[in-house]
Design an enzyme around this catalytic site. Structure first.
Site, mmCIF file in Angstrom:
data_model
loop_
_atom_site.group_PDB
_atom_site.id
_atom_site.type_symbol
_atom_site.label_atom_id
_atom_site.label_comp_id
_atom_site.label_asym_id
_atom_site.label_seq_id
_atom_site.Cartn_x
_atom_site.Cartn_y
_atom_site.Cartn_z
ATOM 1 N N GLY A 145 0.838 -1.213 0.000
ATOM 2 C CA GLY A 145 0.000 0.000 0.000
ATOM 3 C C GLY A 145 0.863 1.250 0.000
ATOM 4 O O GLY A 145 1.873 1.306 0.697
ATOM 5 N N ARG A 167 0.945 -5.204 -5.159
ATOM 6 C CA ARG A 167 1.136 -6.372 -4.277
ATOM 7 C C ARG A 167 1.303 -7.553 -5.237
ATOM 8 O O ARG A 167 0.419 -7.811 -6.033
ATOM 9 C CB ARG A 167 -0.076 -6.549 -3.362
ATOM 10 C CG ARG A 167 -0.216 -5.399 -2.372
ATOM 11 C CD ARG A 167 -1.219 -5.699 -1.275
ATOM 12 N NE ARG A 167 -1.079 -4.745 -0.186
ATOM 13 C CZ ARG A 167 -1.877 -3.714 0.037
ATOM 14 N NH1 ARG A 167 -2.920 -3.520 -0.741
ATOM 15 N NH2 ARG A 167 -1.666 -2.898 1.042
ATOM 16 N N ASP A 214 5.506 -4.771 6.103
ATOM 17 C CA ASP A 214 6.119 -6.058 6.467
ATOM 18 C C ASP A 214 6.044 -7.097 5.344
ATOM 19 O O ASP A 214 6.971 -7.888 5.165
ATOM 20 C CB ASP A 214 5.547 -6.599 7.779
ATOM 21 C CG ASP A 214 4.057 -6.851 7.711
ATOM 22 O OD1 ASP A 214 3.388 -6.279 6.833
ATOM 23 O OD2 ASP A 214 3.548 -7.627 8.541
ATOM 24 N N THR A 251 4.326 2.811 5.553
ATOM 25 C CA THR A 251 2.930 2.364 5.644
ATOM 26 C C THR A 251 2.186 3.286 6.593
ATOM 27 O O THR A 251 2.761 3.737 7.585
ATOM 28 C CB THR A 251 2.796 0.905 6.154
ATOM 29 O OG1 THR A 251 1.445 0.673 6.571
ATOM 30 C CG2 THR A 251 3.703 0.589 7.328
ATOM 31 N N ASP A 307 -0.052 2.314 8.479
ATOM 32 C CA ASP A 307 -0.515 1.528 9.637
ATOM 33 C C ASP A 307 0.392 1.640 10.860
ATOM 34 O O ASP A 307 -0.050 1.371 11.976
ATOM 35 C CB ASP A 307 -0.633 0.044 9.251
ATOM 36 C CG ASP A 307 -1.580 -0.178 8.085
ATOM 37 O OD1 ASP A 307 -2.440 0.684 7.849
ATOM 38 O OD2 ASP A 307 -1.445 -1.220 7.408
ATOM 39 N N ASP A 310 2.547 -0.343 11.827
ATOM 40 C CA ASP A 310 2.542 -1.647 12.516
ATOM 41 C C ASP A 310 3.857 -2.401 12.360
ATOM 42 O O ASP A 310 3.877 -3.627 12.347
ATOM 43 C CB ASP A 310 1.378 -2.506 11.974
ATOM 44 C CG ASP A 310 1.465 -2.705 10.464
ATOM 45 O OD1 ASP A 310 2.246 -1.997 9.803
ATOM 46 O OD2 ASP A 310 0.748 -3.574 9.940
ATOM 47 N N ARG A 338 -5.328 -1.913 9.106
ATOM 48 C CA ARG A 338 -5.301 -3.366 8.937
ATOM 49 C C ARG A 338 -5.563 -4.027 10.288
ATOM 50 O O ARG A 338 -6.579 -3.713 10.890
ATOM 51 C CB ARG A 338 -3.955 -3.796 8.340
ATOM 52 C CG ARG A 338 -4.033 -5.112 7.583
ATOM 53 C CD ARG A 338 -2.708 -5.445 6.975
ATOM 54 N NE ARG A 338 -2.438 -4.698 5.777
ATOM 55 C CZ ARG A 338 -2.880 -5.026 4.564
ATOM 56 N NH1 ARG A 338 -3.603 -6.094 4.406
ATOM 57 N NH2 ARG A 338 -2.592 -4.295 3.517
HETATM 58 O O1 F6P Z 1 -1.564 -1.316 4.761
HETATM 59 C C1 F6P Z 1 -2.113 -0.106 4.353
HETATM 60 C C2 F6P Z 1 -3.601 -0.235 4.167
HETATM 61 O O2 F6P Z 1 -4.095 1.027 3.757
HETATM 62 C C3 F6P Z 1 -4.388 -0.759 5.364
HETATM 63 O O3 F6P Z 1 -4.604 0.226 6.342
HETATM 64 C C4 F6P Z 1 -5.634 -1.245 4.702
HETATM 65 O O4 F6P Z 1 -6.267 -2.260 5.458
HETATM 66 C C5 F6P Z 1 -5.128 -1.790 3.396
HETATM 67 O O5 F6P Z 1 -3.890 -1.152 3.135
HETATM 68 C C6 F6P Z 1 -6.049 -1.561 2.224
HETATM 69 O O6 F6P Z 1 -5.487 -2.185 1.124
HETATM 70 P P1 F6P Z 1 -5.993 -1.981 -0.377
HETATM 71 O O7 F6P Z 1 -5.484 -0.667 -0.848
HETATM 72 O O8 F6P Z 1 -5.410 -3.124 -1.106
HETATM 73 O O9 F6P Z 1 -7.496 -1.969 -0.319
#
Ligand code: F6P
Length: 319
Positions: free
Chosen positions: A11, A72, A103, A125, A127, A129, A171
C-alpha cells in the site's frame, strides 16, 4: 557497490516519493547509479526499470502517492519468483536494492537477502505496525488526514446531538485509531489489540449522556469490525442510533506532513549509507528520535506494542 535500485511495494503512503528522492540523490552524491523499478516486485519481475537521475526525482518531495507506482505481487511470492527477480537485478547490474514498504514487502526483501542479494528496507505504511521503528513513513500524515475529518464530523455531530462511528484504516493494528482518538478528544476508541465489551461501551455512552454529553465520537480501527457491524450491534444491545463514516483510502493520499517528509529523507539517505558501510538484510528504523537499523525479520517477528498509557488517556480525558 556501483549501482543500486529502489522500489516501492504494498500500500502506498505519503512520503514514499520523498524516500525515493532521498535514496536517489544520496546515492548519486556518493557516485552511484540508480535504477527505479516501477510497480514494486511486479515491475522488477517484468524488468520495468528506469534510470533515476537528480532531475527525475525533482519536484516530488511534496507529492503523495509514489512516482514509481506500487503493487502487491503474488508472482514474486512463488519460489521461482525470487530467482527470476535476482536474474533481473543481475541483468541490470544492480549491486543493492532498497525496498520501501511494509512487512509483506520486507518478507520479499528478506527472501532476496537469503539468496545472497544485498537489500535494505525503509518502513513506509500508514498503519505504523512495523516493529523496530517508532514511526513509519506516512503514519503522521494519515493521522492528520483522519483528524481533519473527525473534527468536521464533530461539528455536525454536536449540532445534531448525534453519535458517530468513524472507521479508520490500520489493517490488524490500532495505532492509527489510537492516535486519532487522542488527538480528536474522542469519547471511545476500539482497537484490535484490546478486547472490547459491547455492554461496557453501551454503559459508557449511557453515563456520558447522563453527565450531559449531547454527542459522542467512537473511533473504530478497521481490524476490530466494520462500522456497519458496530452500528447494528449498538442498536441491538443499547438502542443507539449511530451515524457512520468510513474514511477509507483518503487516509493514504495527500502531501506528506513535514514530519513524514523529513523522516523519509533521513531514512532514504541512511539506507544508502548503511548499504555502503556493508550492512545487509536490514531495515532503517527511527527509535527515540535516532536513526537505527535492525534485521528485516524484526519487522514481522516482533509485535509492536500499542501504547496503553494512550488508551487510558482516552478514557480519562473523555469524562
Ligand atoms: O496497509 C495499508 C492499508 O491502507 C491498510 O490500512 C488497509 O487495510 C489496506 O492497506 C487496504 O489495502 P488496499 O489498498 O489493497 O485496499
Amino acid at each position: 557497490m556501483k549501482r543500486i535500485a529502489v522500489l516501492t511495494s504494498g500500500g502506498d503512503s505519503p512520503g514514499m516519493n520523498a524516500a525515493i528522492r532521498a535514496v536517489t540523490r544520496s546515492a548519486i552524491y556518493r557516485g552511484l547509479d540508480v535504477i527505479g523499478f516501477r510497480r514494486g516486485y511486479e515491475g522488477l519481475l517484468d524488468g520495468d526499470g528506469v534510470p533515476l537521475t537528480k532531475s527525475s526525482v525533482g519536484g516530488i518531495i511534496h507529492r503523495g502517492g509514489t512516482m514509481l507506482r506500487t503493487a502487491r505481487s503474488d508472482r514474486f511470492r512463488r519460489p521461482e519468483g525470487i530467482n527470476e527477480a535476482i536474474s533481473r537485478l543481475r541483468e541490470y547490474d544492480i549491486d543493492g536494492l532498497v525496498v520501501v514498504g511494509g512487512d509483506g514487502s520486507f518478507r520479499g526483501a528478506w527472501a532476496l537477502h537469503e539468496q545472497g542479494f544485498p537489500v535494505a528496507g525503509i518502513p513506509g505504511t500508514i498503519d505504523n505496525d512495523i516493529a523496530g521503528t517508532d514511526s513509519t513513513i506516512g503514519f503522521d500524515t494519515a493521522c492528520n488526514t483522519a483528524l481533519q475529518s473527525v473534527e468536521k464530523l464533530r461539528d455536525t455531530a454536536s449540532s445534531h446531538d448525534r453519535l458517530f462511528i468513524v472507521e479508520v484504516m490500520g489493517r490488524s493494528a490500532g495505532f492509527l485509531a489510537l492516535e486519532v482518538a487522542v488527538a480528536s478528544g474522542a469519547e471511545c476508541v476500539l482497537v484490535p489489540e484490546v478486547p472490547f465489551h459491547l455492554e461496557h461501551l453501551c454503559e459508557k455512552l449511557h453515563y456520558a449522556k447522563q453527565r450531559g454529553k449531547t454527542h459522542s465520537m467512537i473511533i473504530l480501527a478497521e481490524g476490530v469490525m466494520s462500522a456497519n457491524q458496530l452500528a447494528s450491534r449498538l442498536k441491538d444491545t443499547g438502542g443507539y442510533e449511530a451515524r457512520i463514516t468510513v474514511l477509507g483510502h483518503v487516509q493514504r493520499g495527500g502531501s506528506p506532513s513535514s514530519f513524514d517528509a523529513v523522516l523519509a529523507s533521513r531514512m532514504g539517505a541512511s539506507a544508502v549509507e548503511m548499504l555502503l558501510e556493508g550492512q545487509r538484510g536490514f531495515m532503517v528504523g527511527y527509535v527515540n528520535q535516532q536513526l537505527t537499523s535492525c534485521p528485516l525479520p524484526t519487522a514481522w517477528e516482533s509485535k509492536k506494542p500499542l501504547n496503553h498509557e494512550m488508551m487510558a488517556l482516552v478514557e480519562a480525558l473523555s469524562i
